[in-house]
Design a protein around this motif. Sequence first.
Motif, PDB file in Angstrom:
ATOM      1  N   ALA A 300     -19.384  -7.294   8.653  1.00 24.80           N
ATOM      2  CA  ALA A 300     -19.866  -6.281   9.597  1.00 24.80           C
ATOM      3  C   ALA A 300     -20.403  -6.907  10.880  1.00 24.80           C
ATOM      4  O   ALA A 300     -20.842  -6.181  11.780  1.00 24.80           O
ATOM      5  N   GLY A 301     -20.380  -8.251  10.960  1.00 25.01           N
ATOM      6  CA  GLY A 301     -20.811  -8.924  12.177  1.00 25.01           C
ATOM      7  C   GLY A 301     -22.293  -9.180  12.273  1.00 25.01           C
ATOM      8  O   GLY A 301     -22.833  -9.310  13.378  1.00 25.01           O
ATOM      9  N   LEU A 302     -22.971  -9.311  11.112  1.00 30.52           N
ATOM     10  CA  LEU A 302     -24.411  -9.564  11.132  1.00 30.52           C
ATOM     11  C   LEU A 302     -24.699 -11.037  10.842  1.00 30.52           C
ATOM     12  O   LEU A 302     -24.102 -11.617   9.925  1.00 30.52           O
ATOM     13  N   PRO A 303     -25.611 -11.655  11.590  1.00 30.87           N
ATOM     14  CA  PRO A 303     -26.102 -12.974  11.190  1.00 30.87           C
ATOM     15  C   PRO A 303     -26.940 -12.826   9.927  1.00 30.87           C
ATOM     16  O   PRO A 303     -27.553 -11.781   9.698  1.00 30.87           O
ATOM     17  N   VAL A 304     -26.975 -13.879   9.117  1.00 31.74           N
ATOM     18  CA  VAL A 304     -27.647 -13.808   7.822  1.00 31.74           C
ATOM     19  C   VAL A 304     -28.856 -14.724   7.801  1.00 31.74           C
ATOM     20  O   VAL A 304     -28.789 -15.874   8.237  1.00 31.74           O
ATOM     21  N   SER A 331     -41.301 -21.321   6.365  1.00 32.26           N
ATOM     22  CA  SER A 331     -39.978 -21.675   6.862  1.00 32.26           C
ATOM     23  C   SER A 331     -39.116 -20.438   7.067  1.00 32.26           C
ATOM     24  O   SER A 331     -38.473 -20.272   8.105  1.00 32.26           O
ATOM     25  N   PHE A 332     -39.094 -19.552   6.077  1.00 32.08           N
ATOM     26  CA  PHE A 332     -38.285 -18.335   6.151  1.00 32.08           C
ATOM     27  C   PHE A 332     -38.754 -17.449   7.297  1.00 32.08           C
ATOM     28  O   PHE A 332     -37.956 -16.960   8.110  1.00 32.08           O
ATOM     29  N   THR A 333     -40.064 -17.261   7.396  1.00 35.31           N
ATOM     30  CA  THR A 333     -40.629 -16.372   8.417  1.00 35.31           C
ATOM     31  C   THR A 333     -40.365 -16.905   9.814  1.00 35.31           C
ATOM     32  O   THR A 333     -40.029 -16.136  10.737  1.00 35.31           O
ATOM     33  N   ALA A 334     -40.479 -18.217  10.000  1.00 38.91           N
ATOM     34  CA  ALA A 334     -40.269 -18.806  11.322  1.00 38.91           C
ATOM     35  C   ALA A 334     -38.832 -18.598  11.793  1.00 38.91           C
ATOM     36  O   ALA A 334     -38.584 -18.226  12.954  1.00 38.91           O
ATOM     37  N   LYS A 335     -37.866 -18.828  10.899  1.00 41.30           N
ATOM     38  CA  LYS A 335     -36.466 -18.673  11.294  1.00 41.30           C
ATOM     39  C   LYS A 335     -36.099 -17.210  11.501  1.00 41.30           C
ATOM     40  O   LYS A 335     -35.315 -16.875  12.403  1.00 41.30           O
ATOM     41  N   LEU A 336     -36.657 -16.332  10.683  1.00 35.92           N
ATOM     42  CA  LEU A 336     -36.398 -14.910  10.861  1.00 35.92           C
ATOM     43  C   LEU A 336     -36.981 -14.428  12.187  1.00 35.92           C
ATOM     44  O   LEU A 336     -36.364 -13.621  12.899  1.00 35.92           O
ATOM     45  N   THR A 337     -38.152 -14.927  12.542  1.00 43.09           N
ATOM     46  CA  THR A 337     -38.771 -14.568  13.822  1.00 43.09           C
ATOM     47  C   THR A 337     -37.877 -14.992  14.986  1.00 43.09           C
ATOM     48  O   THR A 337     -37.679 -14.236  15.945  1.00 43.09           O
ATOM     49  N   ARG A 338     -37.323 -16.193  14.907  1.00 44.01           N
ATOM     50  CA  ARG A 338     -36.452 -16.662  15.988  1.00 44.01           C
ATOM     51  C   ARG A 338     -35.237 -15.762  16.144  1.00 44.01           C
ATOM     52  O   ARG A 338     -34.828 -15.432  17.269  1.00 44.01           O
ATOM     53  N   LEU A 339     -34.642 -15.348  15.022  1.00 42.47           N
ATOM     54  CA  LEU A 339     -33.499 -14.443  15.095  1.00 42.47           C
ATOM     55  C   LEU A 339     -33.880 -13.120  15.755  1.00 42.47           C
ATOM     56  O   LEU A 339     -33.117 -12.559  16.545  1.00 42.47           O
ATOM     57  N   ASP A 342     -34.303 -13.550  19.750  1.00 40.52           N
ATOM     58  CA  ASP A 342     -33.206 -14.046  20.587  1.00 40.52           C
ATOM     59  C   ASP A 342     -31.951 -13.213  20.360  1.00 40.52           C
ATOM     60  O   ASP A 342     -31.187 -13.450  19.427  1.00 40.52           O
ATOM     61  N   SER A 343     -31.732 -12.241  21.221  1.00 37.74           N
ATOM     62  CA  SER A 343     -30.599 -11.328  21.049  1.00 37.74           C
ATOM     63  C   SER A 343     -29.263 -12.045  21.237  1.00 37.74           C
ATOM     64  O   SER A 343     -28.282 -11.733  20.553  1.00 37.74           O
ATOM     65  N   LEU A 345     -28.610 -15.167  20.555  1.00 39.28           N
ATOM     66  CA  LEU A 345     -28.390 -15.947  19.339  1.00 39.28           C
ATOM     67  C   LEU A 345     -27.836 -15.057  18.234  1.00 39.28           C
ATOM     68  O   LEU A 345     -26.899 -15.440  17.523  1.00 39.28           O
ATOM     69  N   ARG A 346     -28.393 -13.856  18.084  1.00 40.28           N
ATOM     70  CA  ARG A 346     -27.908 -12.920  17.065  1.00 40.28           C
ATOM     71  C   ARG A 346     -26.449 -12.567  17.307  1.00 40.28           C
ATOM     72  O   ARG A 346     -25.640 -12.540  16.370  1.00 40.28           O
ATOM     73  N   LYS A 347     -26.101 -12.308  18.558  1.00 44.43           N
ATOM     74  CA  LYS A 347     -24.719 -11.936  18.870  1.00 44.43           C
ATOM     75  C   LYS A 347     -23.760 -13.088  18.587  1.00 44.43           C
ATOM     76  O   LYS A 347     -22.685 -12.887  18.019  1.00 44.43           O
ATOM     77  N   ARG A 348     -24.155 -14.290  18.981  1.00 43.47           N
ATOM     78  CA  ARG A 348     -23.286 -15.455  18.761  1.00 43.47           C
ATOM     79  C   ARG A 348     -23.089 -15.723  17.276  1.00 43.47           C
ATOM     80  O   ARG A 348     -21.969 -15.944  16.799  1.00 43.47           O
ATOM     81  N   MET A 349     -24.178 -15.685  16.522  1.00 41.18           N
ATOM     82  CA  MET A 349     -24.077 -15.902  15.077  1.00 41.18           C
ATOM     83  C   MET A 349     -23.311 -14.766  14.406  1.00 41.18           C
ATOM     84  O   MET A 349     -22.560 -14.997  13.442  1.00 41.18           O
ATOM     85  N   GLY A 350     -23.494 -13.553  14.891  1.00 41.43           N
ATOM     86  CA  GLY A 350     -22.782 -12.411  14.312  1.00 41.43           C
ATOM     87  C   GLY A 350     -21.276 -12.541  14.479  1.00 41.43           C
ATOM     88  O   GLY A 350     -20.507 -12.245  13.556  1.00 41.43           O
TER      89      GLY A 350
END
Length: 400
Positions: A300-304, A331-339, A342-343, A345-350
């Motif tokens: 569906a084009g979502l970053p994970v 660790s999990f919270t920090a990376k989720l916060t970055r996602l 950063d819109s 970044l989300r689009k590129r990863m998606g």
Amino acid sequence: MRIGMMVDSYKPYISGITNYVEINKQFLEKAGHDVFVFTFGDLDYKDDETNVIRSPGLPLADSGFYLSMRYSRQAKKILQTMDIVHVHHPFLSGRLALRYCRPAGIPIVFTNHSRYDLYAQAYLPMMPEEVTLGMLQAYMPPFCKAMDLVIAPSAGMGRVLRELKVENEIEIIPNGVDLASFQNASPTPREKYGYKSDDILIVYAGRIALEKNIPFLINAFTGIAGAVPNAKLLIIGGGVQQYEEEIRDYVAGKDGAKRIRMTGRIPYDELPAHLSMCDIFATASVTEVHPLSVIEAMGAGLPVMGIESVGVGDTVQDGVTGYLATNDAPSFTAKLTRLCLDSELRKRMGRAAREASKVYSIERATQRMLEQYERLLREPGRRKDKLYFRLREILQRSLR
């Protein structure tokens, strides 16, 4: 080819295994094969597909599973007309495959879909890890040795089977996903749930179960809520009623509970549209073998956002199709916060996730599985043994 899928549970129970078996059955039937599903319980359930063969079983609370040590006489007769059987659970269905199909000379394939070692730790915490591991190391090697083919859906699961002392050759064949419905879905309107266009929607889709580590995910979301005021968490799926209610109570006790919504179960054909409405897929589960929900989200084009572990770690490329954290909240919270922040970044990863998901297409997986089925059926003596058994059965019936 007549193919029997043997599972301990099937619809209306929803899981990654039931979804995979249903979709795989559809594509095998499109290829011209006759596919039967053999399972237990829900005898009054009206199946929306043909050739689902149910035998009586004792319900295990409202878990969706039934306990039985045998198939009905009719189910056994139909099972023994298969050209090949594919076992998806090693304990009940696996033992019955050996009992009914081995004397018939029918090849038996086994796919290990679950981390039974971690399930035991989650549901039997009072039992020492060494005991549960010892039990699996005692059961799995001889069971797998009795199979004609052992399949792991991921390389990580293959390594786990080796740790359990399984010595068979192990084929790595990912479970397929019908990606077209996820790649082409029109998003569910955000207004349906009261979301705004600029909200950042984090979604989890899957069973609400102890082994899915959902409190960890909720805690991580609570941790980012202050830094990302427009972030929302959508939890899609259901589970055993008692545990689902516990999770709802857990959410209610959190700050920002109004920003967390649980939909309960939704029809599977509505899942692609719900995922397409969202921005990030997040899971804290470390018990996956081949996470279909993650692959669906990637389609569906979502970053994970996930935790480095067997299954999720085999599927998500850290920093490319999403982020993998260590199994700790900071660790999990920090990376989720970055996602979230950063819109771009989300689009590129998606985009990368959507492209990477293509290797898990159901068409590709079905073709690879068929090649293995056909290889087994070509083995010397296989057809002769099966013909002998069928002739013997005909003779026995004529003498009754």
